[in-house]
Design a protein around this motif. Structure first.
Motif, PDB file in Angstrom:
ATOM      1  N   CYS A 198       0.769  -1.239   0.000  1.00 42.63           N
ATOM      2  CA  CYS A 198       0.000   0.000   0.000  1.00 42.63           C
ATOM      3  C   CYS A 198       0.804   1.296   0.000  1.00 42.63           C
TER       4      CYS A 198
ATOM      5  N   THR B   7      -3.667   2.171   8.184  1.00 43.67           N
ATOM      6  CA  THR B   7      -4.566   1.134   7.681  1.00 43.67           C
ATOM      7  C   THR B   7      -5.653   0.921   8.725  1.00 43.67           C
TER       8      THR B   7
ATOM      9  N   HIS C 129      -1.635  -8.244  15.343  1.00 47.44           N
ATOM     10  CA  HIS C 129      -2.999  -7.709  15.300  1.00 47.44           C
ATOM     11  C   HIS C 129      -3.762  -8.001  16.588  1.00 47.44           C
TER      12      HIS C 129
ATOM     13  N   VAL D 264      -8.070  -5.805   5.469  1.00 51.22           N
ATOM     14  CA  VAL D 264      -8.474  -6.262   6.804  1.00 51.22           C
ATOM     15  C   VAL D 264      -8.337  -5.136   7.813  1.00 51.22           C
TER      16      VAL D 264
ATOM     17  N   LYS E  37      -0.884 -10.027  -3.261  1.00 51.10           N
ATOM     18  CA  LYS E  37      -0.262  -8.925  -2.516  1.00 51.10           C
ATOM     19  C   LYS E  37       1.140  -9.351  -2.062  1.00 51.10           C
TER      20      LYS E  37
HETATM   21  C1  NG6 Z   1       1.412  -6.095   7.058  1.00 53.16           C
HETATM   22  C2  NG6 Z   1       0.372  -6.633   8.004  1.00 53.16           C
HETATM   23  C3  NG6 Z   1      -0.927  -6.736   7.236  1.00 53.16           C
HETATM   24  C4  NG6 Z   1      -1.293  -5.427   6.576  1.00 53.16           C
HETATM   25  C5  NG6 Z   1      -0.143  -4.933   5.731  1.00 53.16           C
HETATM   26  C6  NG6 Z   1      -0.382  -3.576   5.148  1.00 53.16           C
HETATM   27  C7  NG6 Z   1       1.405  -8.114   9.675  1.00 53.16           C
HETATM   28  C8  NG6 Z   1       1.874  -9.512   9.974  1.00 53.16           C
HETATM   29  N1  NG6 Z   1       0.799  -7.940   8.508  1.00 53.16           N
HETATM   30  O1  NG6 Z   1       2.621  -5.912   7.739  1.00 53.16           O
HETATM   31  O2  NG6 Z   1      -1.944  -7.145   8.082  1.00 53.16           O
HETATM   32  O3  NG6 Z   1      -1.602  -4.462   7.554  1.00 53.16           O
HETATM   33  O4  NG6 Z   1       1.014  -4.857   6.526  1.00 53.16           O
HETATM   34  O5  NG6 Z   1      -1.227  -3.670   4.096  1.00 53.16           O
HETATM   35  O6  NG6 Z   1       1.555  -7.210  10.476  1.00 53.16           O
HETATM   36  S1  NG6 Z   1      -1.224  -2.524   3.053  1.00 53.16           S
HETATM   37  O7  NG6 Z   1      -2.188  -2.895   2.054  1.00 53.16           O
HETATM   38  O8  NG6 Z   1      -1.611  -1.324   3.762  1.00 53.16           O
HETATM   39  O9  NG6 Z   1       0.118  -2.448   2.510  1.00 53.16           O
END
Ligand code: NG6
Ligand code: CA
Length: 505
Positions: free
Chosen positions: A72, A160, A214, A272, A353
């Motif tokens: 993201c 997020t 989480h 999520v 992803k």
């Molecule tokens: C990761 C998280 C995932 C999500 C992602 C960000 C862990 C193990 N997993 O680090 O849940 O938050 O980051 O997602 O913490 S994004 O779409 O915003 O890049």
């Protein structure tokens, strides 16, 4: 007779003006973690996404458009700056207390549009850091942030949905904050007495998946990444987020209908924790992930309805896309894996992803602009979200300055469906780095895990060089590096060169 040429000249410029569509409003609808195959106009069979399909029916649907990265923060950075994120420090997935990572010393995409006379707004997920390095006091004026980086208005979720603080920030302040109940945030240790998911799993509406974390502060019966205390009157309700940001968008459109506006609408769906409104929960038959897709589609429909009611549809350019590819289990036990059935979130693509394979960054990308783009067409052109900066600068008559958008190509003709010429090449960022050119894709060797343990996604890491013919083999089934050593050499050199050049445009 000198009057004749003058008259002729006048008539010609009037005719030219009449042919020129009026400068459009521009709305980028940016979904979160939506896969290439997750909407019906890209092949989703299980549920229908009629509003997103309507964009495709009335606009131009791209089949080879990419986010800059497979996560993201970097994708958003690339879209808003026109600079490859991997050239800039700290553009990995930002912690919820990260300082601002967008530049304040050169124009961003919205800043450029401000100069072109647009009112600009960011509404939805930010995840680009806020404040200066050294820690932010959420109870005071929050800056630098969106208002210092080209936005005239901001209504954002700071990071997020799975990260604290779970509050909205409007312009420079937390919304509904009671000064007697100040917010404190930490990513290092527990703060305050609010229960955490680790201590009180019985208080949760969905369990965090062990291993992902989480399981820290509980907000709205969902445990998050990071700890927070205070700010009780400001906490969001997850099921209301889509409605809240949609209403803010409708208000902004109504208030700015008389002048060109730009909205960067960054939905929290389908990231999520997925907890869509009760109107959508249980409706997809695919669990909360499918329900969140229905909610995302509803959001698009609401924005379209508002534009229709104000008679703004014809001259509004809507760009619909996603920041990275799909993931089923990204931290919560929400049955996304169990209920996916035969649906393929990435369509025919490999990975998801985080991955260097195609599903990491190749995403749905649709442009609707009735006054400027022919309806119902498909484009196979190689295109990147990073090109929006230079292309929209061209569209709005803003010359690019030397120090901005160093990797953004002017692809306006392609964006409008008037050219079929591919981008010269595109560097992609997943678990490893890669480059696309023509029908080829090269992935540089890298040592990391082949499959991510937590998410069960093939990451595209390999200690060998990888070469795929993505035009013939979209699913990247056959590594043909051994058969094409010259091509491998050529693309490895191209990648190396692009990575060391300050400017690639
Ligand atoms: C990761 C998280 C995932 C999500 C992602 C960000 C862990 C193990 N997993 O680090 O849940 O938050 O980051 O997602 O913490 S994004 O779409 O915003 O890049
Ligand atoms: Ca994302």
């Amino acid at each position: 007779m000198r009057i004749l040429p003058v008259l002729l000249c006048c008539l010609l410029s009037v005719a030219a003006l009449a042919q020129q569509p009026q400068r459009p409003n521009i709305i980028v609808i940016y979904a979160d973690d939506l896969g290439y195959g997750d909407v019906s106009c890209y092949g989703m069979q299980r549920i229908k996404t009629p509003n997103i399909d309507r964009l495709a029916k009335n606009g131009l649907r791209f089949t080879r458009a990419y986010a800059t990265s497979a996560t993201c923060t970097p994708s958003r950075y690339g879209l808003l700056t026109g600079k490859y994120p991997w050239k800039q420090k700290n553009t990995g997935i930002a912690p919820g207390d990260a300082p601002l990572i967008l530049p304040t010393d050169r124009r961003t995409l919205p800043g450029m549009l401000q100069d072109a006379g647009y009112r600009t707004a960011v509404i939805g997920k930010w995840h680009l850091g806020l404040g200066l390095p050294g820690g932010l006091d959420w109870n005071k004026e929050i800056k630098p942030g969106p208002l210092e980086t080209g936005f005239s208005y901001a209504f954002i979720m700071p990071a997020t949905l799975d990260r604290v603080p779970c509050v909205y920030v409007e312009d420079r302040h937390v919304v509904n904050l009671d000064p007697k109940d100040p917010i404190e945030v930490s990513y290092a240790h527990k703060v305050g007495n609010e229960p955490t998911g680790a201590e009180h799993p019985e208080k949760l509406r969905m369990l965090p998946d062990p291993g992902h974390g989480h399981n820290q502060t509980i907000v709205d019966s969902i445990s998050r990444i990071g700890w927070m205390t205070g700010g009780h009157s400001a906490l969001w309700k997850d099921q209301d987020i889509a409605g809240d940001i949609t209403r803010k968008t409708q208000d902004f459109i109504k208030a700015n209908r008389q002048q060109p506006f730009f909205i960067y609408f960054a939905s929290g769906d389908i990231h999520v924790p997925r907890y869509p409104h009760s109107q959508f929960r249980g409706k997809s038959g695919m669990g909360l992930r499918g329900d969140a897709i229905l909610q995302l589609d509803w959001t698009v429909g609401e924005i379209l309805r508002t534009l229709d009611s104000l008679e703004l549809t014809k001259n509004t350019m809507i760009i619909f896309s996603s920041d990275n590819g799909p993931v089923l289990n990204d931290g919560y036990v929400d049955q996304a894996v169990e209920l996916v059935g035969d649906h393929q979130p990435a369509g025919p693509l490999r990975g998801g992803k985080y991955s260097s394979f195609e599903a990491g960054a190749r995403v749905p990308f649709i442009v609707q602009w009735p006054a400027g783009v022919k309806a119902g067409a498909t484009s196979d052109v190689l295109f990147s979200q990073i090109d929006l900066f230079a292309s929209l600068a061209k569209l709005t008559g803003q010359p690019l300055r030397d120090n901005e958008a160093p990797d953004s190509f002017n692809m306006l003709a392609q964006l409008l469906g008037k050219s079929k010429k591919d981008r010269a090449y595109l560097v992609t960022q997943g678990a490893s780095m890669g480059v696309l050119q023509g029908g080829w894709k090269y992935i540089a060797p890298s040592k990391g895990a082949k499959v991510a343990k937590l998410t069960n996604i093939e990451l595209g890491n390999d200690e060998q060089q990888q070469l795929y013919s993505v035009s013939a083999d979209a699913g990247e089934k056959q590594n043909i590096a051994a058969q094409h050593p010259e091509k491998v050499k050529e693309l490895a050199a191209l990648l190396q060169q692009a990575r060391t050049n300050e400017k690639t445009r």
